[in-house]
Scaffold this motif. Structure first.
Motif, PDB file in Angstrom:
ATOM      1  N   THR A   1     -91.708 -12.851 -65.243  1.00  0.00           N
ATOM      2  CA  THR A   1     -90.686 -12.932 -65.922  1.00  0.00           C
ATOM      3  C   THR A   1     -89.554 -13.166 -65.477  1.00  0.00           C
ATOM      4  N   ASN A   2     -89.511 -12.902 -64.030  1.00  0.00           N
ATOM      5  CA  ASN A   2     -88.138 -12.953 -63.390  1.00  0.00           C
ATOM      6  C   ASN A   2     -87.298 -11.756 -63.459  1.00  0.00           C
ATOM      7  N   GLU A   3     -87.695 -10.863 -64.139  1.00  0.00           N
ATOM      8  CA  GLU A   3     -87.036  -9.805 -64.631  1.00  0.00           C
ATOM      9  C   GLU A   3     -86.853  -8.749 -63.361  1.00  0.00           C
ATOM     10  N   VAL A   4     -85.716  -8.092 -63.070  1.00  0.00           N
ATOM     11  CA  VAL A   4     -85.603  -7.352 -62.043  1.00  0.00           C
ATOM     12  C   VAL A   4     -84.991  -5.995 -62.382  1.00  0.00           C
ATOM     13  N   THR A   5     -85.714  -5.044 -62.159  1.00  0.00           N
ATOM     14  CA  THR A   5     -84.971  -3.671 -62.207  1.00  0.00           C
ATOM     15  C   THR A   5     -84.369  -3.141 -60.808  1.00  0.00           C
ATOM     16  N   TYR A   6     -83.055  -2.745 -61.086  1.00  0.00           N
ATOM     17  CA  TYR A   6     -82.281  -2.527 -59.723  1.00  0.00           C
ATOM     18  C   TYR A   6     -81.849  -1.053 -60.186  1.00  0.00           C
ATOM     19  N   SER A   7     -82.165   0.018 -59.159  1.00  0.00           N
ATOM     20  CA  SER A   7     -81.945   1.488 -59.248  1.00  0.00           C
ATOM     21  C   SER A   7     -80.397   1.547 -59.177  1.00  0.00           C
ATOM     22  N   VAL A   8     -79.918   2.599 -59.690  1.00  0.00           N
ATOM     23  CA  VAL A   8     -78.456   2.956 -60.001  1.00  0.00           C
ATOM     24  C   VAL A   8     -77.890   3.070 -58.575  1.00  0.00           C
ATOM     25  N   ALA A   9     -78.622   3.546 -57.376  1.00  0.00           N
ATOM     26  CA  ALA A   9     -77.991   3.506 -56.147  1.00  0.00           C
ATOM     27  C   ALA A   9     -77.933   2.058 -55.718  1.00  0.00           C
ATOM     28  N   TYR A  10     -78.832   1.026 -56.293  1.00  0.00           N
ATOM     29  CA  TYR A  10     -78.554  -0.148 -55.612  1.00  0.00           C
ATOM     30  C   TYR A  10     -77.207  -0.904 -56.302  1.00  0.00           C
ATOM     31  N   GLN A  11     -76.955  -0.565 -57.346  1.00  0.00           N
ATOM     32  CA  GLN A  11     -75.927  -1.031 -58.356  1.00  0.00           C
ATOM     33  C   GLN A  11     -74.723  -0.322 -57.754  1.00  0.00           C
ATOM     34  N   LYS A  12     -74.674   1.023 -57.305  1.00  0.00           N
ATOM     35  CA  LYS A  12     -73.753   1.565 -56.802  1.00  0.00           C
ATOM     36  C   LYS A  12     -73.064   1.028 -55.340  1.00  0.00           C
ATOM     37  N   ILE A  13     -74.087   0.684 -54.777  1.00  0.00           N
ATOM     38  CA  ILE A  13     -74.042   0.076 -53.392  1.00  0.00           C
ATOM     39  C   ILE A  13     -72.947  -1.245 -53.279  1.00  0.00           C
ATOM     40  N   LEU A  14     -73.040  -1.835 -54.629  1.00  0.00           N
ATOM     41  CA  LEU A  14     -72.097  -3.063 -54.868  1.00  0.00           C
ATOM     42  C   LEU A  14     -70.972  -2.880 -55.466  1.00  0.00           C
ATOM     43  N   GLY A  15     -70.658  -1.465 -56.168  1.00  0.00           N
ATOM     44  CA  GLY A  15     -69.566  -1.062 -56.491  1.00  0.00           C
ATOM     45  C   GLY A  15     -69.696  -1.268 -57.911  1.00  0.00           C
ATOM     46  N   TYR A  16     -70.893  -1.121 -58.772  1.00  0.00           N
ATOM     47  CA  TYR A  16     -71.038  -1.153 -60.244  1.00  0.00           C
ATOM     48  C   TYR A  16     -71.689   0.098 -60.513  1.00  0.00           C
ATOM     49  N   HIS A  17     -71.237   0.695 -61.669  1.00  0.00           N
ATOM     50  CA  HIS A  17     -71.727   1.571 -62.420  1.00  0.00           C
ATOM     51  C   HIS A  17     -73.312   1.437 -63.125  1.00  0.00           C
ATOM     52  N   GLU A  18     -73.858   2.394 -63.514  1.00  0.00           N
ATOM     53  CA  GLU A  18     -75.221   1.974 -63.970  1.00  0.00           C
ATOM     54  C   GLU A  18     -75.349   1.050 -65.049  1.00  0.00           C
ATOM     55  N   ASP A  19     -76.577   0.152 -64.887  1.00  0.00           N
ATOM     56  CA  ASP A  19     -76.337  -0.799 -65.781  1.00  0.00           C
ATOM     57  C   ASP A  19     -75.125  -1.935 -65.823  1.00  0.00           C
ATOM     58  N   GLY A  20     -74.432  -1.949 -64.771  1.00  0.00           N
ATOM     59  CA  GLY A  20     -73.454  -2.914 -64.506  1.00  0.00           C
ATOM     60  C   GLY A  20     -73.453  -4.280 -64.467  1.00  0.00           C
ATOM     61  N   PHE A  21     -74.597  -4.735 -64.148  1.00  0.00           N
ATOM     62  CA  PHE A  21     -75.114  -6.033 -64.155  1.00  0.00           C
ATOM     63  C   PHE A  21     -76.546  -6.220 -64.941  1.00  0.00           C
ATOM     64  N   GLY A  22     -77.097  -7.259 -65.030  1.00  0.00           N
ATOM     65  CA  GLY A  22     -78.127  -7.555 -65.777  1.00  0.00           C
ATOM     66  C   GLY A  22     -79.534  -7.155 -65.024  1.00  0.00           C
ATOM     67  N   HIS A  23     -80.379  -7.708 -65.514  1.00  0.00           N
ATOM     68  CA  HIS A  23     -81.922  -7.548 -65.113  1.00  0.00           C
ATOM     69  C   HIS A  23     -82.735  -8.720 -64.826  1.00  0.00           C
ATOM     70  N   HIS A  24     -81.987  -9.530 -64.297  1.00  0.00           N
ATOM     71  CA  HIS A  24     -82.560 -10.926 -63.818  1.00  0.00           C
ATOM     72  C   HIS A  24     -82.383 -11.107 -62.261  1.00  0.00           C
ATOM     73  N   LEU A  25     -83.296 -11.913 -61.865  1.00  0.00           N
ATOM     74  CA  LEU A  25     -83.505 -12.541 -60.521  1.00  0.00           C
ATOM     75  C   LEU A  25     -82.180 -13.068 -60.187  1.00  0.00           C
ATOM     76  N   ASP A  26     -81.358 -13.653 -61.308  1.00  0.00           N
ATOM     77  CA  ASP A  26     -80.252 -14.520 -60.883  1.00  0.00           C
ATOM     78  C   ASP A  26     -79.112 -13.435 -60.478  1.00  0.00           C
ATOM     79  N   GLU A  27     -79.198 -12.137 -60.982  1.00  0.00           N
ATOM     80  CA  GLU A  27     -77.925 -11.280 -60.397  1.00  0.00           C
ATOM     81  C   GLU A  27     -77.818 -10.971 -59.051  1.00  0.00           C
ATOM     82  N   TRP A  28     -79.200 -11.019 -58.483  1.00  0.00           N
ATOM     83  CA  TRP A  28     -79.070 -11.187 -57.118  1.00  0.00           C
ATOM     84  C   TRP A  28     -78.780 -12.596 -56.330  1.00  0.00           C
ATOM     85  N   ILE A  29     -79.355 -13.674 -56.890  1.00  0.00           N
ATOM     86  CA  ILE A  29     -78.993 -15.047 -56.307  1.00  0.00           C
ATOM     87  C   ILE A  29     -77.796 -15.150 -56.499  1.00  0.00           C
ATOM     88  N   LYS A  30     -76.998 -14.889 -57.673  1.00  0.00           N
ATOM     89  CA  LYS A  30     -75.511 -15.304 -57.569  1.00  0.00           C
ATOM     90  C   LYS A  30     -74.649 -14.711 -56.620  1.00  0.00           C
TER      91      LYS A  30
END
Length: 318
Positions: free
Chosen positions: A50-79
């Motif tokens: 499905t190209n869905e990606v689950t990112y952990s809270v720590a993953y999002q935090k390392i980029l400066g986002y709060h939990e569920d700060g960005f989506g759950h798709h591969l494009d979130e990484w690509i862009k």
């Protein structure tokens, strides 16, 4: 998502026609989210169907986002991939998906929420495949390597500066000298002046310093090694004069270096060596002659003056 540059043959089929050969891969999205949150690591979990990606809270935090700060798709990484790093990141991913590499590993920059770029090291592997062997699920983690890259850049600038010094001061050799717990030695960094002084290239001592030690005068090698050992144990500045044999003959050197204890129990010295051969060839003779004359004058309570015979010039007296 057919627009993704990472589409594979497995992803071109509908999910209904594919079955997972690994039942452990059927963990629910909710359970996975709870697991990643509990673990607290910078993990990612990619469903290739499905190209869905689950990112952990720590993953999002390392980029400066709060939990569920960005989506759950591969494009979130690509862009968020830096344009200069996207090509090799994609190539490394494909190599793992196509079975050319057992593990995916790549280092690249990701765009943070505040607009800055952060270096990360990403690693992962395929943990589930379809019945016909195509990749269906991939899991991995990232770690922040920004600080490492900053240190590397600073070290590179320092080495460039020292190399510039060496080119203009060929009689001074700057270096980093490392002594390992097993007794081995190497020069992680050696300026180009090592060629002028020792007749050895930086690459020849980068992993093993035995070639340089072999050039030290036999009468001085024991003293040098004892001084190195004492400096390593006390972490006090290393200062030593010694002779070496080169194709140009014997040379006198003097060196000063400051030791640093590393995490693996090895010791790293930062220092420089100077060629003092010319001083050694002249100063001792002049010094001993002057001392002899001074002793004679003192014994007879006489004064002393100098005059240049050829010109009749008489230097000013002290």
């Amino acid at each position: 998502h057919h627009g993704s540059p990472l589409n594979t043959a497995a992803m071109s089929n509908s999910p209904e026609r594919l079955s997972i050969s690994n039942d452990d891969a059927l963990i629910s999205a909710a359970d996975l989210h709870a697991l990643l949150t509990t673990v607290g690591e910078c993990l990612w979990d990619w469903n290739l169907l499905t190209n869905e990606v689950t990112y952990s809270v720590a993953y999002q935090k390392i980029l400066g986002y709060h939990e569920d700060g960005f989506g759950h798709h591969l494009d979130e990484w690509i862009k968020r991939l830096h344009p200069d790093d996207a090509k090799h990141a994609m190539q490394a991913t494909r190599a793992c998906l196509e079975g050319k590499a057992s593990v995916y590993q790549d280092e690249h920059r990701l765009l943070c929420r505040d607009g800055s770029w952060k270096w990360v090291r990403s690693r992962g592997t395929v943990i589930a495949r379809t019945i016909d062997g195509r990749p269906a699920r991939m899991i991995g983690m990232i770690s922040d390597t920004t600080h490492e890259h900053m240190l590397t850049a600073q070290l590179s600038n320092s080495h460039a500066l020292l190399s510039n010094f060496s080119e203009h001061l060929p009689s001074i050799f700057f270096y980093q000298f490392q002594r390992f717990p097993d007794g081995g030695y190497c020069f992680p960094y050696a300026s180009k002046a090592i060629i002028d002084i020792y007749g050895i290239t930086p690459d020849e001592v980068k992993k093993d310093a035995s070639m340089l030690f072999a050039s030290i005068h036999p009468d001085d090698i024991d003293t040098v090694q004892k001084a190195i050992k004492a400096s390593a144990e006390s972490l006090q500045t290393l200062h030593q004069e010694y002779r070496i044999h080169t194709n140009q003959g014997e040379r006198w050197l003097t060196g000063d270096a400051h030791p640093q204890l590393l995490g693996d129990a090895s010791v790293l010295w930062h220092g420089f060596v100077t060629d003092i051969s010319e001083q050694k060839r002249t100063d001792p003779k002049l010094y001993s002659e002057e001392q002899r004359v001074q002793r004679i004058m003192k014994l007879y309570n006489q004064g002393l003056y100098y005059i240049t015979i050829q010109t009749g010039e008489r230097p000013s007296s002290d």
